[in-house]
Design an enzyme around this catalytic site. Structure first.
Site, PDB file in Angstrom:
ATOM      1  N   CYS A 116      -3.864  17.256   9.897  1.00  0.00           N
ATOM      2  CA  CYS A 116      -4.825  17.706   8.878  1.00  0.00           C
ATOM      3  C   CYS A 116      -4.322  17.448   7.456  1.00  0.00           C
ATOM      4  O   CYS A 116      -5.105  17.488   6.504  1.00  0.00           O
ATOM      5  CB  CYS A 116      -5.137  19.183   9.062  1.00  0.00           C
ATOM      6  SG  CYS A 116      -5.730  19.549  10.715  1.00  0.00           S
ATOM      7  N   HIS A 256      -8.452  22.575   2.954  1.00  0.00           N
ATOM      8  CA  HIS A 256      -8.692  22.122   4.328  1.00  0.00           C
ATOM      9  C   HIS A 256      -9.678  23.102   4.978  1.00  0.00           C
ATOM     10  O   HIS A 256      -9.485  24.310   4.940  1.00  0.00           O
ATOM     11  CB  HIS A 256      -7.359  22.101   5.074  1.00  0.00           C
ATOM     12  CG  HIS A 256      -7.487  21.796   6.526  1.00  0.00           C
ATOM     13  ND1 HIS A 256      -8.387  20.881   7.017  1.00  0.00           N
ATOM     14  CD2 HIS A 256      -6.820  22.286   7.607  1.00  0.00           C
ATOM     15  CE1 HIS A 256      -8.269  20.819   8.336  1.00  0.00           C
ATOM     16  NE2 HIS A 256      -7.331  21.657   8.717  1.00  0.00           N
ATOM     17  N   ASN A 286     -14.039  21.702  11.698  1.00  0.00           N
ATOM     18  CA  ASN A 286     -12.734  21.216  11.231  1.00  0.00           C
ATOM     19  C   ASN A 286     -12.636  19.733  11.587  1.00  0.00           C
ATOM     20  O   ASN A 286     -12.572  19.383  12.759  1.00  0.00           O
ATOM     21  CB  ASN A 286     -11.631  22.032  11.918  1.00  0.00           C
ATOM     22  CG  ASN A 286     -10.233  21.591  11.534  1.00  0.00           C
ATOM     23  OD1 ASN A 286     -10.049  20.541  10.915  1.00  0.00           O
ATOM     24  ND2 ASN A 286      -9.250  22.387  11.902  1.00  0.00           N
TER      25      ASN A 286
HETATM   26  O1  UT7 Z   1      -6.509  22.529  11.451  1.00  0.00           O
HETATM   27  C1  UT7 Z   1      -5.499  22.974  12.312  1.00  0.00           C
HETATM   28  C2  UT7 Z   1      -6.054  23.204  13.696  1.00  0.00           C
HETATM   29  N1  UT7 Z   1      -6.814  24.409  13.726  1.00  0.00           N
HETATM   30  C3  UT7 Z   1      -6.366  25.511  14.340  1.00  0.00           C
HETATM   31  O2  UT7 Z   1      -5.296  25.488  14.889  1.00  0.00           O
HETATM   32  C4  UT7 Z   1      -7.244  26.718  14.361  1.00  0.00           C
HETATM   33  C5  UT7 Z   1      -6.603  27.923  13.743  1.00  0.00           C
HETATM   34  N2  UT7 Z   1      -6.986  29.125  14.426  1.00  0.00           N
HETATM   35  C6  UT7 Z   1      -8.234  29.622  14.413  1.00  0.00           C
HETATM   36  O3  UT7 Z   1      -9.106  29.109  13.734  1.00  0.00           O
HETATM   37  C7  UT7 Z   1      -8.522  30.850  15.240  1.00  0.00           C
HETATM   38  O4  UT7 Z   1      -7.293  31.369  15.721  1.00  0.00           O
HETATM   39  C8  UT7 Z   1      -9.467  30.552  16.450  1.00  0.00           C
HETATM   40  C9  UT7 Z   1     -10.873  30.300  15.932  1.00  0.00           C
HETATM   41  C10 UT7 Z   1      -8.966  29.360  17.238  1.00  0.00           C
HETATM   42  C11 UT7 Z   1      -9.535  31.766  17.358  1.00  0.00           C
HETATM   43  O5  UT7 Z   1      -9.948  32.919  16.621  1.00  0.00           O
HETATM   44  P1  UT7 Z   1      -9.115  34.270  16.777  1.00  0.00           P
HETATM   45  O6  UT7 Z   1      -9.832  35.281  15.989  1.00  0.00           O
HETATM   46  O7  UT7 Z   1      -7.689  33.979  16.431  1.00  0.00           O
HETATM   47  O8  UT7 Z   1      -9.335  34.601  18.308  1.00  0.00           O
HETATM   48  P2  UT7 Z   1      -8.232  34.786  19.422  1.00  0.00           P
HETATM   49  O9  UT7 Z   1      -7.574  33.493  19.739  1.00  0.00           O
HETATM   50  O10 UT7 Z   1      -7.379  35.951  19.052  1.00  0.00           O
HETATM   51  O11 UT7 Z   1      -9.149  35.181  20.670  1.00  0.00           O
HETATM   52  C12 UT7 Z   1      -9.893  36.408  20.710  1.00  0.00           C
HETATM   53  C13 UT7 Z   1     -10.726  36.394  21.967  1.00  0.00           C
HETATM   54  C14 UT7 Z   1      -9.948  35.965  23.212  1.00  0.00           C
HETATM   55  O12 UT7 Z   1     -10.404  36.760  24.288  1.00  0.00           O
HETATM   56  P3  UT7 Z   1      -9.545  38.028  24.800  1.00  0.00           P
HETATM   57  O13 UT7 Z   1      -8.200  37.460  25.174  1.00  0.00           O
HETATM   58  O14 UT7 Z   1      -9.482  38.938  23.615  1.00  0.00           O
HETATM   59  O15 UT7 Z   1     -10.371  38.527  25.931  1.00  0.00           O
HETATM   60  C15 UT7 Z   1     -10.369  34.545  23.427  1.00  0.00           C
HETATM   61  O16 UT7 Z   1     -10.282  34.157  24.787  1.00  0.00           O
HETATM   62  O17 UT7 Z   1     -11.790  35.436  21.838  1.00  0.00           O
HETATM   63  C16 UT7 Z   1     -11.813  34.593  22.989  1.00  0.00           C
HETATM   64  N3  UT7 Z   1     -12.350  33.290  22.608  1.00  0.00           N
HETATM   65  C17 UT7 Z   1     -13.662  33.032  22.597  1.00  0.00           C
HETATM   66  N4  UT7 Z   1     -14.733  33.776  22.912  1.00  0.00           N
HETATM   67  C18 UT7 Z   1     -15.945  33.214  22.806  1.00  0.00           C
HETATM   68  C19 UT7 Z   1     -11.670  32.190  22.183  1.00  0.00           C
HETATM   69  N5  UT7 Z   1     -12.530  31.211  21.917  1.00  0.00           N
HETATM   70  C20 UT7 Z   1     -13.782  31.698  22.182  1.00  0.00           C
HETATM   71  C21 UT7 Z   1     -15.075  31.155  22.079  1.00  0.00           C
HETATM   72  N6  UT7 Z   1     -16.118  31.948  22.390  1.00  0.00           N
HETATM   73  N7  UT7 Z   1     -15.306  29.898  21.677  1.00  0.00           N
END
Ligand code: UT7
Length: 329
Positions: A116, A256, A286
Site C-alpha cells: 500500500c 491511504h 482499499n
Molecule cells: O491496507 C492494508 C491491508 N488492510 C488491512 O490489513 C485491514 C486492516 N484491518 C481492518 O480494516 C479491520 O481489522 C477489518 C475490517 C479487517 C476487521 O474489522 P475488525 O473490527 O477489526 O473486526 P475483527 O477482525 O475484530 O472481527 C470481529 C468479528 C469476528 O467475529 P467474532 O470472532 O467476533 O465472532 C469476525 O469473524 O467480525 C467477524 N467478521 C465479519 N462479520 C461479518 C470479519 N469479517 C466479517 C464480515 N462480515 N465481512
C-alpha cells in the site's frame, strides 16, 4: 556538488474499472452483510476488473490522463515507475508493459513493491532522481487488480479490496510551477511481514499444485494487528510532515484508504476533523497502492486543493512499510 533540483507534481490522473461491486453482492455467498461492512470499514462498493482487464490496462488509462494533465507526451518521459503488489506477471515488470504501450520510448521503467506504500515509494524514488538531476520527467503510478488475489471464501479480507490506478507526472518545479514536494519519508519494519502476506508463488513456496490447493496464492491478513499499526503510523506521519508549519497552511490530507475507522481514529489522535481529509473509500474500498493517487486526483478534479496550501500524502501497508510526502500545491 550540484544543488538539489526542486520537484513538482505537474499533473495527476486516475482510472477505475467499470464493474461496480456493491456490498450486497457478498451477501449471496458469504456470512456477511452490507451493514457490517459499512459499519466496520466505511466501504459501500468497490470496482473490480473485467475478464481480460489487467493491472497494466489500469496503469495505461491513469498514466495517459496524468500525462494529459501535465501537458507532456509519453516520449518526453525519462522514467516510468509502477508501485503494485498485483503485477501482470511475476516477470517482467508491469512498468515495462506500460512503457511500451504508452510509447515512453526514452524512459527507464521498473516496478517497486511496497504494497500500500507503493505509490509513495515510486513517487519518492522519482523525486530523488529528478532532485539529483538524473531525470527530468517521470510518470509514477500506483495500480492494483486485487480482486485476482483475494480468497472469496474469507469474509475478513475479500470485502475490503478493490481495483484501480492513480498516476502523477513529476518534473522540476521550475518547469511546472505547482505541487512542490517539500518533504518525504519512507520506513519499514520487516518483522511484521506476516501481518499482510501472500505466502505462495515465491522462492520459499514456489507455485505447485499443493500451494494452489492450500490457497497460498491469496492475500492473508491479520486485520486487528494491522488496525493498531495503521492508526499509530498514520497519526505519527501526519504530525511528522506538518511539524514546524502553521496548521492554517494545511489544505488537505490524502490518506491511504484502508478503513474509514482507521482514518477517523488517526485523525482523532492528531486532533483533526474530517473537513481537511480526502475520503473516497466508500466508492472504491482499499485499492492498496492506488488509493493515494486516486484520492489525490479526485481531490484535484473536485477543486478541493487550494493553490499554495499544504497537502499531506500518507500510506502504510504490507512489509510492513510506510511513507509520507508533504506537498506545497
Ligand atoms: O491496507 C492494508 C491491508 N488492510 C488491512 O490489513 C485491514 C486492516 N484491518 C481492518 O480494516 C479491520 O481489522 C477489518 C475490517 C479487517 C476487521 O474489522 P475488525 O473490527 O477489526 O473486526 P475483527 O477482525 O475484530 O472481527 C470481529 C468479528 C469476528 O467475529 P467474532 O470472532 O467476533 O465472532 C469476525 O469473524 O467480525 C467477524 N467478521 C465479519 N462479520 C461479518 C470479519 N469479517 C466479517 C464480515 N462480515 N465481512
Amino acid at each position: 556538488m550540484a544543488s538539489r533540483v526542486r520537484v513538482g507534481i505537474a499533473g495527476t490522473g486516475s482510472y477505475v474499472p467499470e464493474r461496480v461491486v456493491p456490498n450486497a453482492e457478498f451477501e449471496s455467498f458469504l456470512d456477511t452483510s452490507d451493514e457490517w461492512i459499512v459499519q466496520r470499514t466505511g466501504i459501500r462498493e468497490r470496482r473490480w476488473v473485467a475478464e481480460g482487464e489487467n493491472t497494466s490496462d489500469l496503469c495505461v488509462h491513469a498514466g495517459k490522463r496524468a500525462l494529459e494533465a501535465a501537458g507532456i507526451s509519453a516520449a518526453d518521459l525519462d522514467l516510468v515507475i509502477v508501485g503494485t503488489l498485483t503485477p501482470d506477471y511475476p516477470l517482467p515488470s508491469t512498468a515495462c508493459l506500460v512503457q511500451d504501450r504508452i510509447g515512453a520510448t526514452k524512459a527507464g521503467a521498473f516496478d517497486v513493491q511496497a504494497a500500500c506504500t507503493g505509490f509513495l515509494t515510486a513517487m519518492n524514488t522519482a523525486e530523488a532522481f529528478i532532485a539529483a538531476g538524473r531525470a527530468r520527467r517521470a510518470l509514477v503510478i500506483g495500480a492494483e487488480a486485487l480482486s485476482r488475489f483475494v480468497d472469496m471464501s474469507e469474509r475478513g479480507s475479500c470485502i475490503l479490496f478493490g481495483d484501480a490506478a492513480g498516476a502523477a507526472v513529476l518534473m522540476p518545479h521550475e518547469d511546472c510551477g505547482q505541487g512542490e514536494v517539500l518533504r518525504t519519508t519512507l520506513g519499514a519494519d520487516g518483522s511484521g511481514f506476516e501481518f499482510i502476506h501472500i505466502s505462495g508463488g515465491g522462492s520459499v513456496h514456489p507455485a505447485t499444485h499443493d500451494t494452489v490447493e492450500a490457497k497460498q496464492h491469496y492475500i492473508r491478513l491479520k486485520g486487528r494487528d494491522v488496525f493498531r499499526f495503521a492508526v499509530k503510523h498514520m497519526s505519527q506521519l501526519i504530525e511528522e510532515m506538518l511539524e514546524g508549519y502553521d496548521p492554517d497552511e494545511l489544505g488537505l490530507i490524502v490518506p491511504h484508504q484502508v478503513n474509514r475507522r482507521i482514518i477517523d481514529a488517526a485523525l482523532d489522535r492528531v486532533g483533526m476533523t474530517d473537513e481537511k481529509v480526502m475520503v473516497n473509500i466508500q466508492h472504491y474500498g482499499n485499492t492498496s497502492a492506488a488509493t493515494v493517487p486516486v484520492a489525490l486526483d479526485e481531490a484535484v478534479v473536485q477543486g478541493r486543493i487550494e493553490k499554495g496550501k499544504l497537502v499531506v500524502l500518507v500510506a502504510f501497508g504490507a512489509g510492513l512499510t510506510w511513507g509520507a510526502s508533504l506537498i506545497r500545491w
